[in-house]
Enzyme design. Structure first.
Site, short mmCIF file in Angstrom:
data_model
loop_
_atom_site.label_atom_id
_atom_site.label_comp_id
_atom_site.label_asym_id
_atom_site.label_seq_id
_atom_site.Cartn_x
_atom_site.Cartn_y
_atom_site.Cartn_z
N THR A 221 -3.33 -9.88 -10.74
CA THR A 221 -3.19 -8.42 -10.86
C THR A 221 -2.10 -8.14 -11.87
O THR A 221 -1.10 -8.86 -11.92
CB THR A 221 -2.80 -7.84 -9.48
OG1 THR A 221 -3.93 -7.87 -8.64
CG2 THR A 221 -2.29 -6.41 -9.59
N VAL A 250 -10.93 -1.73 -0.78
CA VAL A 250 -9.99 -1.22 -1.77
C VAL A 250 -8.61 -1.76 -1.43
O VAL A 250 -8.18 -1.70 -0.27
CB VAL A 250 -9.94 0.33 -1.75
CG1 VAL A 250 -8.99 0.84 -2.83
CG2 VAL A 250 -11.33 0.91 -1.95
N GLY A 251 -7.93 -2.30 -2.43
CA GLY A 251 -6.59 -2.84 -2.20
C GLY A 251 -5.51 -1.78 -2.43
O GLY A 251 -5.78 -0.58 -2.47
N GLY A 275 -2.86 -6.96 -0.65
CA GLY A 275 -2.90 -5.51 -0.69
C GLY A 275 -2.85 -4.81 0.66
O GLY A 275 -2.24 -3.74 0.79
#
Ligand code: ASP
Length: 361
Positions: A221, A250-251, A275
């Site tokens: 990331t 979704v992180g 996350g």
């Protein structure tokens, strides 16, 4: 000009020799140090302008890296710093600088963002990005986009050109059609390395809790934080998320306050790591809040989140932050985090392992 990366890593040789000597004298194994938490306390004195970047945190250990890989990461980080610094040096905004820095990493398949994004369980790439302007508290984020080459640009358009903060999947891509934004065939995001990682993850049905031990599954990331000459702060983060993610997971990255946050009152923060924990602990906003409410320094606040709260919960990761006076922090509770900074009056600094510090003078 791309900085001399080799020189930047050579700067650490004396420090490594000292560490080795101390280790031999005390009988402790220097490899243990690489595993240790690293607050990387910065005594950098506060920069008029500058940026700090990361390219992901994780089980990044020397044994798993070749010299070529290290050089490639240093060069990629340096290119990102160079792009962000070029904006700031010319008097550009912190927002433009973080976008420039993140875009370079989105276009580099080394990182889990844009081009090098990891695969979902279905074999697709679903990209997340978030951006925040510390001067106005405006923010923009997208999740689950599949055809946008640079999701960070779309996040900026959500912020600047819509009354909303957060757009998802197909809707975000329809919104994108109004703008001159580069779209790519989903094939653009295919990389052999990430596909193999998905196949390994599928074999043992790992997604989240076991991923940390699985070298190379989801690292990379990317994020950037900056302070410009006017004293404005900005943060930007972009990711492919986690290998083998499913059900539209979704992180933290596009969740404003969790993975990305900026306020001129305190600091700008971009995170990387597991996350789910960063969302539950609202990490990025909490770093800023600790500075605002408790009067902590950016280093103290960042360390409290990464080295204490998340470490106590068994959550792995790190963050980069810059405060309104140009002080920085880049703690991690992992053996490594691809990272770097370029601060006014200084040289670009890039590092990989936790024991390489933060470039303090
Ligand atoms: N934080 C990202 C996520 O959970 C992953 C990472 O930083 O590597 O989606």
């Amino acid at each position: 000009m791309i900085p001399d990366v080799k020189n930047s890593s050579l700067r650490w040789i004396p420090a490594c020799l000292i560490a080795l000597t101390v280790a031999l004298a005390t009988g402790c194994d220097p490899a243990d140090d690489a595993e240790a938490n690293a607050s990387n306390e910065a005594d950098l004195s506060g920069a008029e302008y500058g940026l700090v970047i990361h390219g992901g945190a994780g089980t990044i250990v020397r044994d798993n890296m070749t010299e070529e890989m290290e050089e490639a990461f240093h060069a990629a980080l340096a290119a990102s710093l160079e792009a962000g610094n070029a904006v700031l040096e010319e008097g550009g905004s912190a927002l433009d600088a973080v976008i420039a820095a993140v875009e370079v990493m989105e276009d580099d398949s080394l990182f889990n963002a844009g081009r090098g994004a990891v695969f979902t369980a279905e074999g697709t790439n679903e990209l997340d990005a978030g951006i925040m302007d510390g001067a106005t508290l405006n923010a923009g984020a997208v999740t689950g986009v599949r055809e946008i080459r640079n999701p960070i640009q779309l996040a900026r358009l959500v912020m600047d050109e819509s009354p909303h903060v957060f757009m998802a999947g197909e809707g975000a891509e329809v919104f994108a059609e109004q703008f001159d934004l580069e779209r790519v065939d989903p094939e653009w995001f295919y990389t052999e390395r990430r596909w193999e990682a998905l196949e390994r993850a599928r074999e043992d049905e790992s997604f989240d809790l076991s991923w940390w031990e699985q070298e190379g599954r989801m690292l990379g990331t990317v994020g950037a934080v900056a302070r410009d000459r006017d004293g404005n702060l900005a943060a930007a983060t972009s990711t492919g998320g986690m290998t083998n993610k499913r059900f539209g997971r979704v992180g933290d990255v596009p969740v404003i306050g969790a993975g990305t946050y900026a306020s001129n009152e305190s600091c700008a923060v971009s995170t990387t790591g597991h996350g789910e924990y960063f969302i539950r602990n609202v990490v990025a906003r909490d770093v800023c809040a600790r500075m605002e409410y408790l009067g902590e320094s950016v280093q103290e606040a960042a360390d409290a989140l990464i080295l204490e709260r998340l470490a106590d919960q068994g959550a792995n990761g790190g963050l980069v932050a810059i405060d309104r006076n140009g002080h920085i922090a880049m703690p991690m509770n992992t053996p490594g985090m691809y990272r770097g900074h370029f601060l006014a009056g200084g040289e670009p600094f890039t590092a990989i392992y936790s024991d390489e510090g933060d470039g303090s003078r």
